[in-house]
Scaffold this motif. Structure first.
Motif, PDB file in Angstrom:
ATOM      1  N   VAL A  53     -38.580 -19.263  31.539  1.00 54.90           N
ATOM      2  CA  VAL A  53     -39.404 -20.025  30.733  1.00 54.90           C
ATOM      3  C   VAL A  53     -39.971 -21.103  31.794  1.00 54.90           C
ATOM      4  O   VAL A  53     -39.143 -21.683  32.718  1.00 54.90           O
ATOM      5  CB  VAL A  53     -38.566 -20.757  29.601  1.00 54.90           C
ATOM      6  CG1 VAL A  53     -39.287 -21.680  28.815  1.00 54.90           C
ATOM      7  CG2 VAL A  53     -37.929 -19.823  28.780  1.00 54.90           C
ATOM      8  N   ALA A  93     -45.064 -24.593  31.782  1.00 50.49           N
ATOM      9  CA  ALA A  93     -46.439 -23.915  31.078  1.00 50.49           C
ATOM     10  C   ALA A  93     -46.398 -22.474  31.007  1.00 50.49           C
ATOM     11  O   ALA A  93     -45.865 -22.016  32.051  1.00 50.49           O
ATOM     12  CB  ALA A  93     -47.346 -24.707  31.551  1.00 50.49           C
ATOM     13  N   ASP A  94     -47.425 -21.920  30.524  1.00 49.23           N
ATOM     14  CA  ASP A  94     -47.848 -20.516  30.688  1.00 49.23           C
ATOM     15  C   ASP A  94     -48.465 -20.249  31.976  1.00 49.23           C
ATOM     16  O   ASP A  94     -49.367 -20.565  32.431  1.00 49.23           O
ATOM     17  CB  ASP A  94     -48.864 -19.934  29.505  1.00 49.23           C
ATOM     18  CG  ASP A  94     -48.994 -18.505  29.431  1.00 49.23           C
ATOM     19  OD1 ASP A  94     -48.732 -17.985  30.723  1.00 49.23           O
ATOM     20  OD2 ASP A  94     -49.539 -17.910  28.803  1.00 49.23           O
ATOM     21  N   PRO A  95     -47.424 -19.441  32.872  1.00 52.42           N
ATOM     22  CA  PRO A  95     -47.781 -19.295  34.377  1.00 52.42           C
ATOM     23  C   PRO A  95     -49.205 -18.482  34.431  1.00 52.42           C
ATOM     24  O   PRO A  95     -49.956 -18.535  35.391  1.00 52.42           O
ATOM     25  CB  PRO A  95     -46.757 -18.268  34.863  1.00 52.42           C
ATOM     26  CG  PRO A  95     -45.481 -18.453  33.876  1.00 52.42           C
ATOM     27  CD  PRO A  95     -46.239 -18.872  32.592  1.00 52.42           C
ATOM     28  N   GLY A 100     -42.704  -5.572  25.596  1.00 49.58           N
ATOM     29  CA  GLY A 100     -43.693  -4.438  25.928  1.00 49.58           C
ATOM     30  C   GLY A 100     -44.294  -4.170  27.249  1.00 49.58           C
ATOM     31  O   GLY A 100     -44.472  -3.016  27.692  1.00 49.58           O
ATOM     32  N   SER A 101     -44.437  -5.237  28.279  1.00 52.42           N
ATOM     33  CA  SER A 101     -44.823  -4.898  29.336  1.00 52.42           C
ATOM     34  C   SER A 101     -43.767  -4.508  30.430  1.00 52.42           C
ATOM     35  O   SER A 101     -44.114  -3.867  31.359  1.00 52.42           O
ATOM     36  CB  SER A 101     -45.289  -6.243  30.042  1.00 52.42           C
ATOM     37  OG  SER A 101     -44.534  -7.277  29.947  1.00 52.42           O
ATOM     38  N   ALA A 122     -45.828 -21.192  22.898  1.00 51.59           N
ATOM     39  CA  ALA A 122     -45.420 -20.492  24.104  1.00 51.59           C
ATOM     40  C   ALA A 122     -44.650 -19.258  23.951  1.00 51.59           C
ATOM     41  O   ALA A 122     -43.660 -19.097  23.173  1.00 51.59           O
ATOM     42  CB  ALA A 122     -44.435 -21.377  24.988  1.00 51.59           C
ATOM     43  N   LYS A 123     -45.413 -17.977  23.957  1.00 53.72           N
ATOM     44  CA  LYS A 123     -44.939 -16.804  23.344  1.00 53.72           C
ATOM     45  C   LYS A 123     -43.848 -16.080  24.070  1.00 53.72           C
ATOM     46  O   LYS A 123     -43.529 -14.939  23.556  1.00 53.72           O
ATOM     47  CB  LYS A 123     -46.205 -15.782  23.211  1.00 53.72           C
ATOM     48  CG  LYS A 123     -46.837 -15.543  24.006  1.00 53.72           C
ATOM     49  CD  LYS A 123     -47.780 -13.962  23.776  1.00 53.72           C
ATOM     50  CE  LYS A 123     -48.334 -13.435  25.048  1.00 53.72           C
ATOM     51  NZ  LYS A 123     -48.573 -11.955  24.707  1.00 53.72           N
TER      52      LYS A 123
HETATM   53  P1  ADP Z   1     -42.993  -9.452  26.223  1.00 56.25           P
HETATM   54  O1  ADP Z   1     -43.750  -8.298  26.055  1.00 56.25           O
HETATM   55  O2  ADP Z   1     -41.858  -9.279  27.355  1.00 56.25           O
HETATM   56  O3  ADP Z   1     -42.215  -9.940  25.043  1.00 56.25           O
HETATM   57  P2  ADP Z   1     -44.664 -11.842  26.050  1.00 56.25           P
HETATM   58  O4  ADP Z   1     -45.795 -11.386  26.476  1.00 56.25           O
HETATM   59  O5  ADP Z   1     -44.433 -11.733  24.396  1.00 56.25           O
HETATM   60  O6  ADP Z   1     -43.727 -10.633  26.692  1.00 56.25           O
HETATM   61  O7  ADP Z   1     -44.129 -13.053  26.385  1.00 56.25           O
HETATM   62  C1  ADP Z   1     -44.200 -13.373  27.968  1.00 56.25           C
HETATM   63  C2  ADP Z   1     -45.574 -14.205  28.328  1.00 56.25           C
HETATM   64  O8  ADP Z   1     -45.375 -15.372  27.716  1.00 56.25           O
HETATM   65  C3  ADP Z   1     -45.887 -14.539  29.828  1.00 56.25           C
HETATM   66  O9  ADP Z   1     -46.524 -13.272  30.471  1.00 56.25           O
HETATM   67  C4  ADP Z   1     -46.543 -15.443  29.709  1.00 56.25           C
HETATM   68  O10 ADP Z   1     -48.036 -15.449  29.584  1.00 56.25           O
HETATM   69  C5  ADP Z   1     -46.434 -16.139  28.433  1.00 56.25           C
HETATM   70  N1  ADP Z   1     -45.841 -17.449  28.117  1.00 56.25           N
HETATM   71  C6  ADP Z   1     -46.435 -18.488  27.656  1.00 56.25           C
HETATM   72  N2  ADP Z   1     -45.890 -19.792  27.605  1.00 56.25           N
HETATM   73  C7  ADP Z   1     -44.909 -19.506  28.679  1.00 56.25           C
HETATM   74  C8  ADP Z   1     -44.105 -20.257  29.210  1.00 56.25           C
HETATM   75  N3  ADP Z   1     -43.845 -21.526  28.939  1.00 56.25           N
HETATM   76  N4  ADP Z   1     -42.958 -19.732  30.046  1.00 56.25           N
HETATM   77  C9  ADP Z   1     -43.141 -18.450  30.477  1.00 56.25           C
HETATM   78  N5  ADP Z   1     -43.998 -17.618  29.868  1.00 56.25           N
HETATM   79  C10 ADP Z   1     -44.791 -17.982  28.927  1.00 56.25           C
END
Ligand code: ADP
Ligand code: ASP
Ligand code: MG
Length: 423
Positions: free
Chosen positions: A179, A182-184, A10-11, A209-210
């Motif tokens: 990946v 942790a969530d950045p 989405g982003s 971790a989404k």
């Molecule tokens: P997209 O819209 O591209 O599917 P998402 O928002 O679903 O993106 O997933 C990307 C987000 O996942 C990142 O912006 C980040 O905040 C989050 N995230 C959570 N855990 C992690 C992780 N371990 N490594 C990278 N990103 C992570």
């Protein structure tokens, strides 16, 4: 000629400029001599906005109509991306999930892909076109109704397409460089993983971790599809999600792959359940019948005097109404006194295949939480994961403390978050 499946989240397709940027990236891949199938998510926060809109109409939207509504998000981006690629002078054609042959189970809102019959996509590729597929959706063949795959479902669409088309590569483009440990967004000193096994990625994803949808990782493991998670905003090499390091590989796996957190769960406590054989069975049968996904379960030690106990379990917050109704409907048989719901919990998990052979990990984890003043409410473990439930407001501190305690912080500079609202 290689066949590449690319997924843009989405982003990465948040507005017209972003769509044009993605189109140029697709065109570059085509000009480099590849056949390309692209799957896209809804633009920016469109899915959340559509959910809010439905909630403004009714508290309990009809699941079938909800799916028709939500699939519109991905259809907007697929059509606009096709137009943007055509404007670059490259033939392209957009397909809805059903048109692309994505066949699913019937379960609206969380359907599972059971088959992909990509005839129309292969024809488009043979005609020299880029095939663009709306992510997150499919068709249930018996009802002929459109379904959605659950939040983050476009990741699964990408892997399912890659498996069905026997693609050479499956690239998941997002708003971070791969990946991380942790969530950045919470831990700027998180380190990018060059490689992570399906097993560890599955636990990371299932623990919140989404970056990838858990089902997508399951699918990739089953069909042996290596996934390259990378940023659509940079040209950097991302993270490879693939089989464990082979024997003889130089790379030594670290004990811990990463720390994940989850705020999407709630805790239900059923108070005053008779402490006799069969009570827990009765309670969880009722919940299972309502198709609720239970995560952790804790039963208190009962006081001998009263002969009753309390049972707590965690579940997705969105499923609390179904669980509550199911338990209430069976109240007489379960025989409890009271039911409480706590939706201010947070879960932190530590994941790593190296934990199997390292006895001290739990102790180190709990002492990091203690030093950060984080109280532990529930614990669950597997051989490669430890999870703890705590207060939601303490979760960010807990993640940072544990990340540091396990030496995961990197000094190579802050992790970049290129876009997205983090919603
Ligand atoms: P997209 O819209 O591209 O599917 P998402 O928002 O679903 O993106 O997933 C990307 C987000 O996942 C990142 O912006 C980040 O905040 C989050 N995230 C959570 N855990 C992690 C992780 N371990 N490594 C990278 N990103 C992570
Ligand atoms: N648009 C859907 C969601 O926001 C699917 C996806 O982005 O993967 O969950
Ligand atoms: Mg996603």
């Amino acid at each position: 000629m290689s066949l590449v499946v690319q997924k843009y989240g989405g982003s990465s397709v948040a507005d017209a400029d972003a769509l044009k940027r993605v189109a140029r990236r697709v065109v570059e891949t085509v000009r480099a001599g590849n056949q390309v199938v692209v799957t896209v998510s809804a633009m920016g926060d469109t899915t959340d906005d559509l959910i809010d809109l439905a909630q403004a109409i009714t508290d309990s939207p009809d699941p079938r109509e909800m799916d028709i509504l939500l699939t519109a998000g991905e259809r907007i981006s697929m059509a606009l991306l096709a137009m943007a690629i055509l404007s670059e002078g490259v033939p392209a054609q957009a397909f809805t999930g059903p048109q692309a042959g994505v066949i699913t189970t019937e379960h609206h809102g969380r359907a599972r892909i059971i088959d992909v019959t990509p005839g129309r996509l292969t024809r488009a590729l043979e005609e020299g076109k880029v095939a663009i597929v709306a992510g997150f959706q499919g068709l249930h063949p018996e009802t002929q109704d459109v379904t959605t795959l659950g939040r983050g479902g476009s990741d699964t669409t990408a892997v399912a397409l890659a498996a069905a088309l026997k693609a050479d590569a499956c690239e998941i483009y997002t708003d971070v460089d791969g990946v991380f440990s942790a969530d950045p967004r919470i831990v700027p000193s998180a380190r990018k993983l060059d490689r992570v096994s399906y097993e560890e990625m599955l636990d990371l994803a299932a623990s919140g971790a989404k970056i990838l949808m858990p089902r997508c990782v399951e699918y990739a493991r089953r069909f042996k599809v290596p996934i390259h998670v990378r940023s659509s905003f940079s040209g950097l090499e991302g993270t490879w999600v693939m089989d464990e390091t082979k024997e003889g590989d130089e790379v030594e796996d670290p004990i811990i792959a990463g720390v994940a957190h989850d705020r999407s769960e709630a805790k239900i406590t059923v108070i005053g359940v008779p402490d006799v054989p069969g009570s827990a069975a009765r309670l969880f049968e009722a919940v299972a019948f309502a198709d609720v996904n239970i995560d952790m379960i804790v039963q208190n030690v009962s006081a001998t005097v009263t002969g009753v106990t309390d049972i707590s379990f965690t579940l997705p917050t969105a499923q609390v109404p179904e669980a509550r109704a199911a338990i209430a409907a069976d109240a007489a048989a379960i025989g409890y006194a009271e039911l409480t719901v706590d939706d201010t919990i947070g879960k932190i998990s530590l994941i790593g295949a190296g934990m199997r052979s390292n006895a001290g990990v739990s102790a180190q984890f709990f002492s990091a939480l203690r030093d950060a003043g984080v109280n532990i409410e529930m614990i669950s473990t597997s051989d490669i994961r430890i999870s703890v439930v705590t207060r939601s407001e303490k979760l960010d501190d807990a993640v940072r403390a544990v990340h540091t305690a396990f030496g995961l912080d990197t000094e190579d500079g802050e992790a970049v978050v290129y876009g997205g609202s983090g919603r």
